[in-house]
Design an enzyme around this catalytic site. Structure first.
Site, mmCIF file in Angstrom:
data_model
loop_
_atom_site.group_PDB
_atom_site.id
_atom_site.type_symbol
_atom_site.label_atom_id
_atom_site.label_comp_id
_atom_site.label_asym_id
_atom_site.label_seq_id
_atom_site.Cartn_x
_atom_site.Cartn_y
_atom_site.Cartn_z
ATOM 1 N N ALA A 129 3.000 -8.596 -7.763
ATOM 2 C CA ALA A 129 3.931 -9.418 -8.229
ATOM 3 C C ALA A 129 4.274 -8.802 -9.695
ATOM 4 C CB ALA A 129 3.500 -10.998 -8.276
ATOM 5 N N LYS A 182 -10.763 -1.726 -4.303
ATOM 6 C CA LYS A 182 -9.628 -1.832 -5.260
ATOM 7 C C LYS A 182 -9.671 -0.969 -6.432
ATOM 8 C CE LYS A 182 -5.724 -3.705 -6.911
ATOM 9 N NZ LYS A 182 -5.240 -4.980 -7.087
ATOM 10 N N ASN A 186 -6.876 1.707 -7.666
ATOM 11 C CA ASN A 186 -6.547 1.933 -9.078
ATOM 12 C C ASN A 186 -6.770 3.282 -9.882
ATOM 13 O OD1 ASN A 186 -7.265 -1.761 -9.380
ATOM 14 N ND2 ASN A 186 -5.230 -0.667 -9.536
ATOM 15 N N GLU A 265 -5.928 -0.959 -19.216
ATOM 16 C CA GLU A 265 -7.284 -1.194 -18.473
ATOM 17 C C GLU A 265 -8.079 -0.047 -18.205
ATOM 18 O OE1 GLU A 265 -6.536 -5.407 -16.116
ATOM 19 O OE2 GLU A 265 -5.293 -3.578 -15.667
HETATM 20 O O1 PAF Z 1 -2.256 -2.203 -10.684
HETATM 21 C C1 PAF Z 1 -1.540 -1.971 -10.106
HETATM 22 O O2 PAF Z 1 -0.165 -1.950 -10.445
HETATM 23 C C2 PAF Z 1 -1.836 -2.193 -8.675
HETATM 24 O O3 PAF Z 1 -3.230 -2.703 -8.534
HETATM 25 C C3 PAF Z 1 -1.402 -1.141 -7.770
HETATM 26 C C4 PAF Z 1 -2.384 -1.418 -6.211
HETATM 27 C C5 PAF Z 1 -1.974 0.065 -8.288
HETATM 28 C C6 PAF Z 1 0.010 -1.012 -7.165
HETATM 29 O O4 PAF Z 1 0.982 -0.928 -8.199
#
Ligand code: PAF
Length: 295
Positions: A129, A182, A186, A265
């Protein structure tokens, strides 16, 4: 009265969570930096999904209006999470569940060391989002939100309401695995899109970027293997490339931070990965370079 979940961090993830909890009938209140920001959000979130939109009523306040927090989600960026926690720490009891929901890793370790008696949980989401205005949320990708604890504990009582909802929350006994999954996504997407200032899908379409992404993934796979995550190691590139494809039109969160001249980050994404690689003595020259370039 059922105590509400407070959501600290009213960005895209926090607002999406507030909408999900509202739909699930779980009382929740967003915590904003001040009452003026809270009043704006209290008018509701304009929620867009596909071609439809609706206004979702949410409750919002600021921490200085509260006497206590009984349950807390921290949905700030990873680089703001510890400060955010410390700002409200005086309102928490040791048994207050605190759930960290952000990109990257490393915050949990720091908090558990400083506040060992706090009930800490971690989460990760595959929902996507972004905010088009202070209270305008565009939900671009449906996914799942996994919550869990590093000690692999069973779901606590408070999770029943989440599990019984239709909002795709799941309890993950092996949350470390989900967080690493995840993390590698990233690491593969965010730094390269931020450096090349491109959308996620261009990492596949541009041969030079694709070659870099392939090398990043090979290094990530070596780190996963050294950690004993064999099956994740075998799939790193497939998983990362599939996310690039499914979010092809998205600007990654790191690219957005760079474009808005906000801190990124990177230290909690590539930095965390490289520190782990160093500990395991796995060379990761390209990930190191991306980390340094964005630091
Ligand atoms: O950080 C982000 O933007 C999202 O976690 C991802 C999965 C890389 C998609 O843009």
């Amino acid at each position: 009265m059922v105590e509400p979940w407070h959501i600290l961090g009213a960005g895209a993830v926090g607002q999406l969570l507030a909408c999900k909890l509202q739909r699930a009938g779980i009382p929740a209140q967003l915590l904003c930096r001040d009452l003026a920001a809270a009043q704006v959000l209290s008018q509701g979130i304009e929620y867009h999904e596909g071609s439809g939109s609706s206004r979702i009523p949410v409750s919002a306040t600021s921490a200085d209006q509260l006497d206590a927090i009984r349950a807390l989600f921290i949905t700030t960026k990873a680089n703001q999470a510890i400060t955010a926690f410390e700002q409200v720490q005086g309102l928490l009891r040791p048994d207050t569940p605190v759930v960290l929901l952000h990109n990257g890793m490393g915050v949990y370790e720091q908090l558990v060391q400083r506040y060992p008696s706090q009930h800490l949980f971690c989460g990760t989401t595959t929902e996507a989002a972004y905010r088009r205005g202070p209270c305008v949320l565009v939900h671009t990708g449906k996914g799942e939100t996994s919550l869990g604890q590093f000690n692999g504990s069973d779901a606590p009582g408070w999770f029943t309401a989440f599990a019984n909802s239709e909002e795709a929350f799941c309890w993950e006994a092996d949350i470390a695995h989900s967080l690493w999954r995840k993390l590698v996504i990233n690491c593969a997407i965010n730094p390269l899109t931020a450096i090349h200032r491109c959308r996620n899908g261009e990492l596949l379409d541009n041969p030079e970027y694709r070659a870099q992404a392939t090398r990043v993934c090979a290094e990530l796979a070596a780190v996963c293997r050294a950690r004993g995550e064999e099956s994740l190691a075998d799939q790193v590139q497939d998983i990362a490339f599939a996310v690039m494809r499914s979010t092809a039109q998205n600007q990654s969160s790191m690219l957005q931070d760079v474009l808005h001249k906000r801190p990124t980050e990177i230290d909690f994404i590539s930095g965390y990965l490289c520190r782990e690689a160093h500990r395991l003595q796995v060379p990761c020259p390209l990930n190191e370079q991306l980390w340094q370039q964005l630091s």
